[in-house]
Scaffold this motif. Structure first.
Motif, PDB file in Angstrom:
ATOM      1  N   VAL A   1       0.845  -1.200   0.000  1.00  0.00           N
ATOM      2  CA  VAL A   1       0.000   0.000   0.000  1.00  0.00           C
ATOM      3  C   VAL A   1       0.879   1.249   0.000  1.00  0.00           C
ATOM      4  O   VAL A   1       0.544   2.262  -0.650  1.00  0.00           O
ATOM      5  N   ASP A   2       2.005   1.204   0.692  1.00  0.00           N
ATOM      6  CA  ASP A   2       2.912   2.344   0.694  1.00  0.00           C
ATOM      7  C   ASP A   2       3.459   2.617  -0.704  1.00  0.00           C
ATOM      8  O   ASP A   2       3.542   3.773  -1.131  1.00  0.00           O
ATOM      9  N   GLU A   3       3.798   1.559  -1.409  1.00  0.00           N
ATOM     10  CA  GLU A   3       4.305   1.741  -2.785  1.00  0.00           C
ATOM     11  C   GLU A   3       3.226   2.309  -3.686  1.00  0.00           C
ATOM     12  O   GLU A   3       3.494   3.165  -4.547  1.00  0.00           O
ATOM     13  N   ILE A   4       1.974   1.819  -3.488  1.00  0.00           N
ATOM     14  CA  ILE A   4       0.873   2.343  -4.301  1.00  0.00           C
ATOM     15  C   ILE A   4       0.669   3.828  -4.032  1.00  0.00           C
ATOM     16  O   ILE A   4       0.457   4.636  -4.948  1.00  0.00           O
ATOM     17  N   SER A   5       0.736   4.219  -2.761  1.00  0.00           N
ATOM     18  CA  SER A   5       0.546   5.637  -2.418  1.00  0.00           C
ATOM     19  C   SER A   5       1.653   6.486  -3.020  1.00  0.00           C
ATOM     20  O   SER A   5       1.400   7.624  -3.461  1.00  0.00           O
ATOM     21  N   GLN A   6       2.857   5.975  -3.046  1.00  0.00           N
ATOM     22  CA  GLN A   6       3.973   6.712  -3.644  1.00  0.00           C
ATOM     23  C   GLN A   6       3.746   6.895  -5.135  1.00  0.00           C
ATOM     24  O   GLN A   6       3.993   7.988  -5.678  1.00  0.00           O
ATOM     25  N   GLU A   7       3.261   5.845  -5.790  1.00  0.00           N
ATOM     26  CA  GLU A   7       2.979   5.962  -7.227  1.00  0.00           C
ATOM     27  C   GLU A   7       1.888   6.971  -7.483  1.00  0.00           C
ATOM     28  O   GLU A   7       1.913   7.718  -8.475  1.00  0.00           O
ATOM     29  N   THR A   8       0.883   7.014  -6.583  1.00  0.00           N
ATOM     30  CA  THR A   8      -0.213   7.960  -6.729  1.00  0.00           C
ATOM     31  C   THR A   8       0.298   9.395  -6.605  1.00  0.00           C
ATOM     32  O   THR A   8      -0.096  10.293  -7.348  1.00  0.00           O
ATOM     33  N   ILE A   9       1.175   9.598  -5.607  1.00  0.00           N
ATOM     34  CA  ILE A   9       1.753  10.923  -5.412  1.00  0.00           C
ATOM     35  C   ILE A   9       2.578  11.329  -6.634  1.00  0.00           C
ATOM     36  O   ILE A   9       2.555  12.500  -7.045  1.00  0.00           O
ATOM     37  N   ASN A  10       3.254  10.373  -7.220  1.00  0.00           N
ATOM     38  CA  ASN A  10       4.098  10.696  -8.373  1.00  0.00           C
ATOM     39  C   ASN A  10       3.327  11.067  -9.632  1.00  0.00           C
ATOM     40  O   ASN A  10       3.885  11.574 -10.605  1.00  0.00           O
ATOM     41  N   LEU A  11       1.985  10.773  -9.624  1.00  0.00           N
ATOM     42  CA  LEU A  11       1.159  11.121 -10.786  1.00  0.00           C
ATOM     43  C   LEU A  11       1.126  12.637 -11.007  1.00  0.00           C
ATOM     44  O   LEU A  11       0.891  13.118 -12.126  1.00  0.00           O
TER      45      LEU A  11
END
Length: 415
Positions: free
Chosen positions: A403-413
Motif C-alpha cells: 500500500v505504501d508503494e501504491i501511495s507513492q505511485e499515486t503521489i508521483n502522478l
C-alpha cells in the motif's frame, strides 16, 4: 487506500496479541494446574460499494482477538508432597486473597501450611473448607479457612468397650483338670494410662457351657476388685446362645484407679450386632481378633490430604483423624472466568454463580491426594501456532509495504 493501511495494521495488532498468548502458554508449560488459552479471530464490519447492492464488499480488517481459556483435563502425576492435591474432572478449589479476603478459584494444588497453621496455596492464598469442631466435621456450614493442627497433643480417650473374636475348643473337658483358656487386652483410662483386662474361660460340666471370669490387676486399683463371672452357652452348631444378643453386656467397673484417673466401666461386647463373636468348634482355643475403643494421649506426627480432600492428622498412637475437608466449587461456564495471576481466577459479569460443596457431589470432580495436575500446554501445538501466526504477521506487513508503494505511485502522478 487508507482503509488498506488500517486493515493491515489491525491484522498486525491482532497477530501480535495472538503471539503474546502463545508465549504466555509456553511460559506456563510447567505451571501446575495451568490451562492453555486459544485465540479467536473475528472480522470487522464490511462496507458495500456500488449503491449498496452488496456486489462489492470490502472489510475493515480484523477485530481485537478474544482469548478463550480451555479447561481440559491435565495429566495427573504422583507427588511426594503430603499436602499436594490434584483435581480430576470439573471444578476448582476455593481460596481467599490474603489481604482483601476476595474469594477466588484455582486448580493449582501445591498446598502448604503458613505460620498461622492455615492451609494455603504456593502463592499464599488461604484454602477454604471446613474444620473439625468437638469431633464433628460438618460440611453443611459456610466455608472458612482450613486450619491444620500443628504440633498438637491429642486428648486421651477412656476405654468403654472391649471385644474378643475367639473360638473355644469344643473338645474341652471338665477334667480334672478342667480345660481353660485365657486372653487379655490393653485398655486406657481418662489420663491415658494403660491397664490390662483379662478374661479366663473354664469348661463346666454342662454340655456347650463355659464359665468366664473378667478381671483387672489388683495393683491397678486402691482396693482389689472382685472379678466379674458368668457363663457362656453354645448350641450343637457351636453358636453362642447365652448371653443373648439382646442381653446386657458383661461389664467390670474399675474404681479407685491408682493412676488417679476417673473410675471406668468397661463393657465386654459378645455380639457384633446379631453375629456372635464367640464360637465353640473343634479347633484349638484361640483369639482371632480383639478391639477396644480407648486411646492414650498422642503427639501429632503427620498431616496429609487424602482422596476426596479430607485433611488427615496422624498421631503417634496410630490414629488417623479427619480434621478438615477441602471445599470444591463448580462453575457452569468456566471459560468466562478472568485470570488474576498466581494460578487464580475470579468471576466475570458473564460467569454463573459457583456451587460450593464436597468433591464428587453435585457434578463436582474428584480431589486426589498426593498428586499434582500438570499444565495442559502442548508444546508441539504451540510452536506450530507460533509459526502460523508469524507468517500471518509477515503477510500483513507486506500489505503495508504494498500500500505504501501504491501511495507513492499515486503521489508521483502529479509530477
Amino acid at each position: 487506500m487508507f482503509t488498506s493501511f488500517s486493515t493491515a495494521l489491525s491484522a498486525l495488532d491482532a497477530h501480535t496479541t495472538a503471539v503474546d498468548v502463545v508465549g504466555n502458554n509456553l511460559a506456563n508449560i510447567n505451571t501446575s494446574g495451568y490451562k492453555a488459552s486459544v485465540v479467536s479471530f473475528s472480522d470487522l464490519v464490511t462496507q458495500s460499494l456500488g449503491a449498496g447492492l452488496g456486489t462489492t464488499q470490502v472489510g475493515f480488517g480484523v477485530a481485537r482477538p478474544t482469548t478463550i481459556r480451555q479447561f481440559s483435563q491435565g495429566a495427573i502425576q504422583a507427588s511426594s508432597g503430603p499436602l499436594d492435591v490434584a483435581i480430576q474432572g470439573d471444578g476448582f478449589l476455593v481460596v481467599d486473597e490474603p489481604t482483601t479476603g476476595a474469594q477466588l478459584y484455582t486448580r493449582g494444588g501445591n498446598l502448604q501450611v503458613n505460620k498461622d497453621g492455615q492451609l494455603v496455596t504456593a502463592t499464599g492464598y488461604r484454602v477454604q473448607g471446613w474444620n473439625e469442631k468437638n469431633g464433628v466435621l460438618d460440611t453443611t456450614q459456610p466455608v472458612t479457612d482450613v486450619v491444620v493442627p500443628v504440633g498438637s497433643l491429642r486428648t486421651p480417650v477412656a476405654t468403654n468397650n472391649i471385644s474378643f473374636d475367639l473360638n473355644l475348643d469344643a473338645a474341652g473337658t471338665v477334667g480334672p483338670p478342667a480345660s481353660t483358656f485365657s486372653t487379655s487386652i490393653e485398655v486406657y483410662d481418662s489420663l491415658g494410662v494403660s491397664h490390662v483386662v483379662s478374661v479366663k474361660f473354664e469348661k463346666t460340666a454342662n454340655a456347650g457351657e463355659w464359665g468366664y471370669s473378667l478381671s483387672v490387676p489388683d495393683e491397678d486399683v486402691a482396693t482389689p476388685i472382685t472379678p466379674v463371672t458368668g457363663t457362656t452357652q453354645f448350641d450343637s452348631a457351636g453358636k453362642l446362645t447365652s448371653p443373648a444378643a439382646t442381653a446386657a453386656s458383661p461389664a467390670i467397673t474399675a474404681a479407685g484407679l491408682s493412676s488417679g484417673a476417673a473410675d471406668m466401666t468397661i463393657n465386654w461386647q459378645l455380639w457384633n450386632g446379631l453375629a456372635p463373636r464367640l464360637t465353640q468348634y473343634s479347633q484349638t482355643s484361640a483369639v482371632a481378633a480383639n478391639a477396644q475403643d480407648g486411646f492414650e494421649a498422642a503427639q501429632l506426627t503427620r498431616v496429609a490430604i487424602g482422596d476426596g480432600g479430607v485433611v488427615l492428622a496422624q498421631y503417634s498412637n496410630g490414629q488417623q483423624v479427619p480434621v478438615g475437608q477441602l471445599a470444591m466449587c463448580s462453575i457452569r461456564n468456566p471459560e468466562s472466568l478472568i485470570s488474576v495471576g498466581d494460578n487464580n481466577f475470579q468471576l466475570s459479569a458473564r460467569s454463573a454463580l459457583p456451587a460450593i460443596g464436597v468433591a464428587e457431589t453435585g457434578g463436582r470432580g474428584e480431589i486426589l491426594g498426593g498428586s499434582v495436575e500438570y499444565s495442559t500446554v502442548d508444546i508441539a501445538k504451540e510452536f506450530t501456532n507460533r509459526i502460523v501466526l508469524q507468517r500471518g504477521y509477515q503477510a500483513n506487513a507486506r500489505v503495508v509495504t504494498a500500500v505504501d508503494e501504491i501511495s507513492q505511485e499515486t503521489i508521483n502522478l502529479k509530477r
